[in-house]
Enzyme design. Sequence first.
Site, mmCIF file in Angstrom:
data_model
loop_
_atom_site.group_PDB
_atom_site.id
_atom_site.type_symbol
_atom_site.label_atom_id
_atom_site.label_comp_id
_atom_site.label_asym_id
_atom_site.label_seq_id
_atom_site.Cartn_x
_atom_site.Cartn_y
_atom_site.Cartn_z
ATOM 1 N N GLY A 11 -11.976 0.794 -9.372
ATOM 2 C CA GLY A 11 -11.163 1.998 -9.282
ATOM 3 C C GLY A 11 -10.087 2.013 -10.343
ATOM 4 O O GLY A 11 -9.624 0.959 -10.789
ATOM 5 N N GLY A 13 -6.614 4.645 -11.741
ATOM 6 C CA GLY A 13 -5.829 5.859 -11.565
ATOM 7 C C GLY A 13 -4.498 5.727 -12.264
ATOM 8 O O GLY A 13 -4.266 4.785 -13.041
ATOM 9 N N PHE A 15 -1.758 4.900 -11.031
ATOM 10 C CA PHE A 15 -1.031 3.736 -10.513
ATOM 11 C C PHE A 15 -1.403 2.453 -11.250
ATOM 12 O O PHE A 15 -0.622 1.516 -11.342
ATOM 13 C CB PHE A 15 -1.346 3.544 -9.024
ATOM 14 C CG PHE A 15 -2.819 3.302 -8.760
ATOM 15 C CD1 PHE A 15 -3.362 2.045 -8.843
ATOM 16 C CD2 PHE A 15 -3.656 4.354 -8.460
ATOM 17 C CE1 PHE A 15 -4.715 1.826 -8.645
ATOM 18 C CE2 PHE A 15 -5.012 4.160 -8.240
ATOM 19 C CZ PHE A 15 -5.541 2.888 -8.328
ATOM 20 N N GLY A 16 -2.659 2.365 -11.733
ATOM 21 C CA GLY A 16 -3.153 1.143 -12.330
ATOM 22 C C GLY A 16 -4.654 1.038 -12.165
ATOM 23 O O GLY A 16 -5.371 2.039 -12.229
ATOM 24 N N VAL A 18 -8.022 -1.169 -10.005
ATOM 25 C CA VAL A 18 -8.414 -2.005 -8.877
ATOM 26 C C VAL A 18 -9.678 -2.779 -9.253
ATOM 27 O O VAL A 18 -10.631 -2.214 -9.785
ATOM 28 C CB VAL A 18 -8.677 -1.164 -7.613
ATOM 29 C CG1 VAL A 18 -9.070 -2.070 -6.441
ATOM 30 C CG2 VAL A 18 -7.450 -0.329 -7.260
ATOM 31 N N LYS A 33 -5.275 -4.703 -6.631
ATOM 32 C CA LYS A 33 -4.727 -3.549 -7.330
ATOM 33 C C LYS A 33 -3.657 -4.039 -8.303
ATOM 34 O O LYS A 33 -2.639 -4.592 -7.900
ATOM 35 C CB LYS A 33 -4.113 -2.549 -6.353
ATOM 36 C CG LYS A 33 -3.503 -1.324 -7.029
ATOM 37 C CD LYS A 33 -2.709 -0.456 -6.051
ATOM 38 C CE LYS A 33 -3.594 0.293 -5.102
ATOM 39 N NZ LYS A 33 -2.813 1.297 -4.305
ATOM 40 N N ASP A 123 -1.708 11.861 1.300
ATOM 41 C CA ASP A 123 -2.769 11.975 0.294
ATOM 42 C C ASP A 123 -4.127 11.657 0.919
ATOM 43 O O ASP A 123 -4.920 10.895 0.362
ATOM 44 C CB ASP A 123 -2.490 11.050 -0.886
ATOM 45 C CG ASP A 123 -3.327 11.411 -2.124
ATOM 46 O OD1 ASP A 123 -3.870 12.538 -2.164
ATOM 47 O OD2 ASP A 123 -3.440 10.571 -3.032
#
Length: 321
Positions: A11, A13, A15-16, A18, A33, A123
Amino acid sequence: MEQYKRLKEIGRGSFGVVYAALNKLTGEVVAIKKLNLKYPSVEECTNLIEVKALGKMNHPNILSLKGVFKVNHIMYLVFEYMQCSLFQLMRVKTFSEDEIKNLCFQIFQGLAYMHANGYFHRDMKPDNLLLSKNVIKIADLGQARETNGKQPYTDYVTTRWYRAPEVFLHSSVYDPAVDMWAMGAIMAELFIRRPLFRGDSGGEVLYKICRVIGSPTESKWSEGLQLARNMNYRFPDHPGMPLASLLPSASSEALCLIATLLSWNPCLRPTAMEALEHPFFDSCNHVTPHVTPAIHLNQDLPWKQALLKQTRSSKSCAQLV
């Protein structure tokens, strides 16, 4: 990071990123993460909303935080590993109503527990619902807020297709009802395998909401009409359409719950606990969520002790307890 062997990226995004990783000490596969922002102090990390919230919760339908560690001011959050997201599964699978009922019952149990413990997600979307075998868990609490937190809240939350009308209209005061709206949209999507309110802008999504459930009126949601006037927005005039025409495979009980969740007025949406009591879930086993005592940052959480130990040492990598 010596304790972990990176396996694959799962993953990415704002945020960073994963990764799936193998804990070489235990043989367990976990999800790590890596956060983009740098956190030079322990306090900054432990004050992250996701860390604080998950430190207070332990529920089979909420993804568990297994640890936190820091390498050169870069923070890593270690979670249990799940096989896929609901979004990924919906791309390849058609769900029966019994399967939808089972999945949604689990999600509502997680939400009921979360809300009872003083947080709401903000969310909720298929990407943030993770599965392994027959268990589904709520993940990614990076946008979560305390239900009694300081307002006003930001109005830029929740992926557009699952965003509640009051958030579109820049309401600065909202509550866990935004999670319930999102669940109405998610339930509908499980039946038709496509977003019910797909749109490229907030205006387009609001237009589609009006087409489906009918435009709000003073009797339905006077507060919303005032919010619209405050931002010079005029709702399109639509009478709405029967949900049964959009979700032909859904039972009357499912349609009733979805319609209630998709109420313009947040006060008319059921709470997660009330949703669990809906006739749609009569065949499901209800486990009443309990409130977990608050965990304060000075308590002896294993991952926090590891982080403190790392900070006091001169080593470049943390050892996760």
